[in-house]
Write a protein that holds these residues in place. Structure first.
Motif, PDB file in Angstrom:
ATOM      1  N   LEU A  85       0.577  -0.904  -0.429  1.00  0.00           N
ATOM      2  CA  LEU A  85       0.391   0.490  -0.275  1.00  0.00           C
ATOM      3  C   LEU A  85       0.642   1.420  -0.362  1.00  0.00           C
ATOM      4  O   LEU A  85       0.232   1.965   0.351  1.00  0.00           O
ATOM      5  CB  LEU A  85      -0.944  -0.026   1.425  1.00  0.00           C
ATOM      6  CG  LEU A  85      -2.013  -1.115   1.302  1.00  0.00           C
ATOM      7  CD1 LEU A  85      -2.586  -0.768   2.746  1.00  0.00           C
ATOM      8  CD2 LEU A  85      -2.603  -0.876   0.260  1.00  0.00           C
ATOM      9  N   LEU A  86       2.023   1.238   0.213  1.00  0.00           N
ATOM     10  CA  LEU A  86       2.675   2.399   0.666  1.00  0.00           C
ATOM     11  C   LEU A  86       3.387   2.600  -1.067  1.00  0.00           C
ATOM     12  O   LEU A  86       2.741   4.443  -0.987  1.00  0.00           O
ATOM     13  CB  LEU A  86       4.244   1.691   1.112  1.00  0.00           C
ATOM     14  CG  LEU A  86       4.454   2.135   2.714  1.00  0.00           C
ATOM     15  CD1 LEU A  86       5.778   0.808   3.097  1.00  0.00           C
ATOM     16  CD2 LEU A  86       3.945   3.178   3.283  1.00  0.00           C
ATOM     17  N   GLY A  87       3.737   1.859  -1.646  1.00  0.00           N
ATOM     18  CA  GLY A  87       4.384   2.873  -3.418  1.00  0.00           C
ATOM     19  C   GLY A  87       3.084   2.006  -4.478  1.00  0.00           C
ATOM     20  O   GLY A  87       3.216   2.125  -5.576  1.00  0.00           O
ATOM     21  N   ALA A 115      -7.313  -2.943  -2.855  1.00  0.00           N
ATOM     22  CA  ALA A 115      -7.522  -3.680  -1.513  1.00  0.00           C
ATOM     23  C   ALA A 115      -8.426  -2.273  -0.588  1.00  0.00           C
ATOM     24  O   ALA A 115      -9.237  -3.264   0.216  1.00  0.00           O
ATOM     25  CB  ALA A 115      -6.574  -3.296  -0.382  1.00  0.00           C
ATOM     26  N   GLY A 116      -8.281  -1.311  -1.219  1.00  0.00           N
ATOM     27  CA  GLY A 116      -9.934  -0.562  -0.334  1.00  0.00           C
ATOM     28  C   GLY A 116      -9.430  -0.075   0.653  1.00  0.00           C
ATOM     29  O   GLY A 116     -10.080   0.423   1.651  1.00  0.00           O
ATOM     30  N   GLU A 117      -8.244   0.902   0.638  1.00  0.00           N
ATOM     31  CA  GLU A 117      -7.455   0.767   1.880  1.00  0.00           C
ATOM     32  C   GLU A 117      -5.926   1.586   1.707  1.00  0.00           C
ATOM     33  O   GLU A 117      -4.986   1.258   0.729  1.00  0.00           O
ATOM     34  CB  GLU A 117      -7.118  -0.525   3.196  1.00  0.00           C
ATOM     35  CG  GLU A 117      -6.772  -0.985   2.619  1.00  0.00           C
ATOM     36  CD  GLU A 117      -6.803  -2.439   3.744  1.00  0.00           C
ATOM     37  OE1 GLU A 117      -7.563  -2.486   4.457  1.00  0.00           O
ATOM     38  OE2 GLU A 117      -5.733  -3.609   3.616  1.00  0.00           O
ATOM     39  N   PHE A 118      -6.042   2.176   2.856  1.00  0.00           N
ATOM     40  CA  PHE A 118      -4.518   2.884   2.798  1.00  0.00           C
ATOM     41  C   PHE A 118      -4.028   3.623   4.142  1.00  0.00           C
ATOM     42  O   PHE A 118      -4.628   2.830   4.879  1.00  0.00           O
ATOM     43  CB  PHE A 118      -4.483   4.415   2.136  1.00  0.00           C
ATOM     44  CG  PHE A 118      -5.785   5.770   2.479  1.00  0.00           C
ATOM     45  CD1 PHE A 118      -4.381   6.407   3.237  1.00  0.00           C
ATOM     46  CD2 PHE A 118      -6.366   5.201   2.190  1.00  0.00           C
ATOM     47  CE1 PHE A 118      -5.075   7.519   4.192  1.00  0.00           C
ATOM     48  CE2 PHE A 118      -7.525   6.156   2.996  1.00  0.00           C
ATOM     49  CZ  PHE A 118      -6.330   7.994   3.856  1.00  0.00           C
ATOM     50  N   LEU A 119      -2.958   3.646   4.267  1.00  0.00           N
ATOM     51  CA  LEU A 119      -1.825   3.768   5.088  1.00  0.00           C
ATOM     52  C   LEU A 119      -1.983   4.430   5.737  1.00  0.00           C
ATOM     53  O   LEU A 119      -1.651   5.949   4.617  1.00  0.00           O
ATOM     54  CB  LEU A 119      -0.431   3.060   4.920  1.00  0.00           C
ATOM     55  CG  LEU A 119      -0.363   1.383   4.687  1.00  0.00           C
ATOM     56  CD1 LEU A 119       1.164   1.488   4.706  1.00  0.00           C
ATOM     57  CD2 LEU A 119      -0.924   1.018   6.223  1.00  0.00           C
ATOM     58  N   ILE A 120      -1.472   5.561   6.848  1.00  0.00           N
ATOM     59  CA  ILE A 120      -1.654   6.762   7.703  1.00  0.00           C
ATOM     60  C   ILE A 120      -0.543   7.043   8.639  1.00  0.00           C
ATOM     61  O   ILE A 120      -0.810   6.041   9.196  1.00  0.00           O
ATOM     62  CB  ILE A 120      -2.263   6.618   7.917  1.00  0.00           C
ATOM     63  CG1 ILE A 120      -4.491   7.741   7.214  1.00  0.00           C
ATOM     64  CG2 ILE A 120      -2.699   8.464   9.054  1.00  0.00           C
ATOM     65  CD1 ILE A 120      -5.295   7.458   7.589  1.00  0.00           C
ATOM     66  N   GLN A 121       0.265   7.638   9.061  1.00  0.00           N
ATOM     67  CA  GLN A 121       0.936   7.355   9.642  1.00  0.00           C
ATOM     68  C   GLN A 121       1.480   8.928  10.217  1.00  0.00           C
ATOM     69  O   GLN A 121       0.951   9.882   9.525  1.00  0.00           O
ATOM     70  CB  GLN A 121       2.579   7.458   8.883  1.00  0.00           C
ATOM     71  CG  GLN A 121       2.458   6.217   7.784  1.00  0.00           C
ATOM     72  CD  GLN A 121       3.577   6.685   6.426  1.00  0.00           C
ATOM     73  OE1 GLN A 121       3.541   6.999   5.782  1.00  0.00           O
ATOM     74  NE2 GLN A 121       3.990   5.082   5.889  1.00  0.00           N
ATOM     75  N   VAL A 170      -4.099   1.274   9.095  1.00  0.00           N
ATOM     76  CA  VAL A 170      -4.741   0.355   7.865  1.00  0.00           C
ATOM     77  C   VAL A 170      -6.327   0.891   7.887  1.00  0.00           C
ATOM     78  O   VAL A 170      -7.147   0.951   8.794  1.00  0.00           O
ATOM     79  CB  VAL A 170      -4.519  -0.542   7.657  1.00  0.00           C
ATOM     80  CG1 VAL A 170      -5.443  -1.391   6.496  1.00  0.00           C
ATOM     81  CG2 VAL A 170      -3.029  -1.075   7.884  1.00  0.00           C
ATOM     82  N   VAL A 171      -6.665   2.766   6.645  1.00  0.00           N
ATOM     83  CA  VAL A 171      -7.736   2.885   6.925  1.00  0.00           C
ATOM     84  C   VAL A 171      -8.317   3.370   5.354  1.00  0.00           C
ATOM     85  O   VAL A 171      -7.672   2.075   4.394  1.00  0.00           O
ATOM     86  CB  VAL A 171      -7.764   4.705   6.970  1.00  0.00           C
ATOM     87  CG1 VAL A 171      -8.844   5.392   6.701  1.00  0.00           C
ATOM     88  CG2 VAL A 171      -6.708   4.462   8.842  1.00  0.00           C
ATOM     89  N   GLY A 172      -9.831   2.603   5.395  1.00  0.00           N
ATOM     90  CA  GLY A 172     -10.302   2.240   4.307  1.00  0.00           C
ATOM     91  C   GLY A 172     -10.301   3.623   3.178  1.00  0.00           C
ATOM     92  O   GLY A 172     -10.538   5.020   4.074  1.00  0.00           O
ATOM     93  N   PRO A 201      -3.880  11.082  -4.235  1.00  0.00           N
ATOM     94  CA  PRO A 201      -4.217  12.064  -2.937  1.00  0.00           C
ATOM     95  C   PRO A 201      -3.796  10.776  -1.811  1.00  0.00           C
ATOM     96  O   PRO A 201      -3.715  11.499  -0.890  1.00  0.00           O
ATOM     97  CB  PRO A 201      -6.213  12.406  -3.057  1.00  0.00           C
ATOM     98  CG  PRO A 201      -5.893  11.987  -4.166  1.00  0.00           C
ATOM     99  CD  PRO A 201      -5.471  11.121  -5.256  1.00  0.00           C
ATOM    100  N   TYR A 202      -4.260   9.106  -1.812  1.00  0.00           N
ATOM    101  CA  TYR A 202      -4.165   8.498  -1.105  1.00  0.00           C
ATOM    102  C   TYR A 202      -3.037   7.948  -0.856  1.00  0.00           C
ATOM    103  O   TYR A 202      -2.130   7.186   0.106  1.00  0.00           O
ATOM    104  CB  TYR A 202      -4.707   7.497  -0.842  1.00  0.00           C
ATOM    105  CG  TYR A 202      -6.702   8.003  -0.978  1.00  0.00           C
ATOM    106  CD1 TYR A 202      -6.752   9.208   0.110  1.00  0.00           C
ATOM    107  CD2 TYR A 202      -7.101   8.568  -2.172  1.00  0.00           C
ATOM    108  CE1 TYR A 202      -7.800   9.341   0.413  1.00  0.00           C
ATOM    109  CE2 TYR A 202      -8.109   9.166  -1.848  1.00  0.00           C
ATOM    110  CZ  TYR A 202      -8.715   9.410  -0.583  1.00  0.00           C
ATOM    111  OH  TYR A 202      -9.878  10.202  -0.222  1.00  0.00           O
TER     112      TYR A 202
END
Length: 271
Positions: A16-18, A26-32, A97-99, A152-153
């Protein structure tokens, strides 16, 4: 759950990072980061998992996030968590890990004081995040990203926004046509919405335009500016007067100037 080696679950999150396609699939992305994760929880984003360092005590903040966020709790080996955190040296306390939200223009709320922005075909994730941050700071209601564009994500966009990407709607559309159809529907409902494009050769200085009514600002690609479709669709084209040898501003910087001018006018109009 506890993850101590680079198993399939870890590899799925690492992708999901790159990998934009895998984020979408997957319908999700990472937030740091502390602020972005806090805002994701505050604004009710669907947290699928919160990943924390399996080898150190949690802070009060991390404990609060784990209680408030819902979703799966995952204890992870620090060397793996460092990779998900996107930094070479530091191990983050949490990674979320967020939708992904739906790309529906109806998420953007339009009222008499509406101020929104379109970013047409941006190349750089960081510029998207910076524009979201400026839009949030100056009272904007939503950001629309049109055409073949950076994501954007992407983690770089989320970091550049310092969490603002999570505080206001961000919607992607395939082209300008979907946005113009949305604008026409709003106008048919009685909303006097003005579409203001920006260009170094615009016909009016930005300070000379009335930006106190419902306004949609359109910022073009970092290299080529606005597409022909957007140039034709805008009600007016504005320029930012400049001195010195610079012929133009970075797209996100130009957006910040225009958004500040809109906010300045609105404060004066209210007073």
């Amino acid at each position: 759950m506890r993850i101590t080696r680079a198993n399939a679950r870890f590899q799925q999150w690492q992708a999901l990072l790159g990998n934009r396609a895998k984020r979408q699939r997957a319908g999700e992305f990472l937030i740091q980061g502390v602020r972005p994760i806090s805002l994701a929880v505050e604004f009710g984003w669907p947290v699928h998992a919160l990943i924390y360092d399996a080898e150190r005590p949690l802070s009060n903040w991390a404990e609060q996030m784990l209680k408030a966020a819902g979703g799966e709790r995952v204890a992870m080996a620090p060397d793996l968590l460092r990779e998900l955190g996107g930094k070479d040296e530091d191990v983050p306390e949490l990674v979320a890990v967020v939708g992904l939200p739906a790309d529906e223009l109806s998420r953007v709320q339009v009222g008499p004081s509406f101020l929104g922005a379109v970013f047409d075909r941006p190349n750089t994730p960081g510029n998207i995040g910076t524009m979201a941050r400026s839009l949030d700071a100056f009272g904007g209601a939503g950001l629309i990203v049109t055409g073949h564009a950076a994501d954007p994500y992407d983690p770089r966009s989320v970091r550049a926004s310092t969490g603002s990407l999570l505080a206001l709607p961000v919607v992607r559309t395939p082209s300008h046509r979907e946005v113009l159809a949305w604008v026409e529907r709003l106008r048919a409902q009685g909303m006097a919405l003005t579409v203001v494009g920006t260009d170094e050769s615009g016909t009016s200085d930005i300070a000379g335009l009335d930006l106190t009514g419902p306004t949609l600002l359109v910022i073009g690609n970092e290299t080529t500016g606005l597409s022909a479709g957007w140039r034709q669709a805008c009600d007016t084209m504005a320029r930012i007067p400049m001195a010195g040898s610079a012929s133009s501003l970075n797209a996100a910087s130009a957006a910040t100037v225009v958004l500040y001018e809109a906010a300045r006018q609105r404060r004066g109009h209210t007073a």
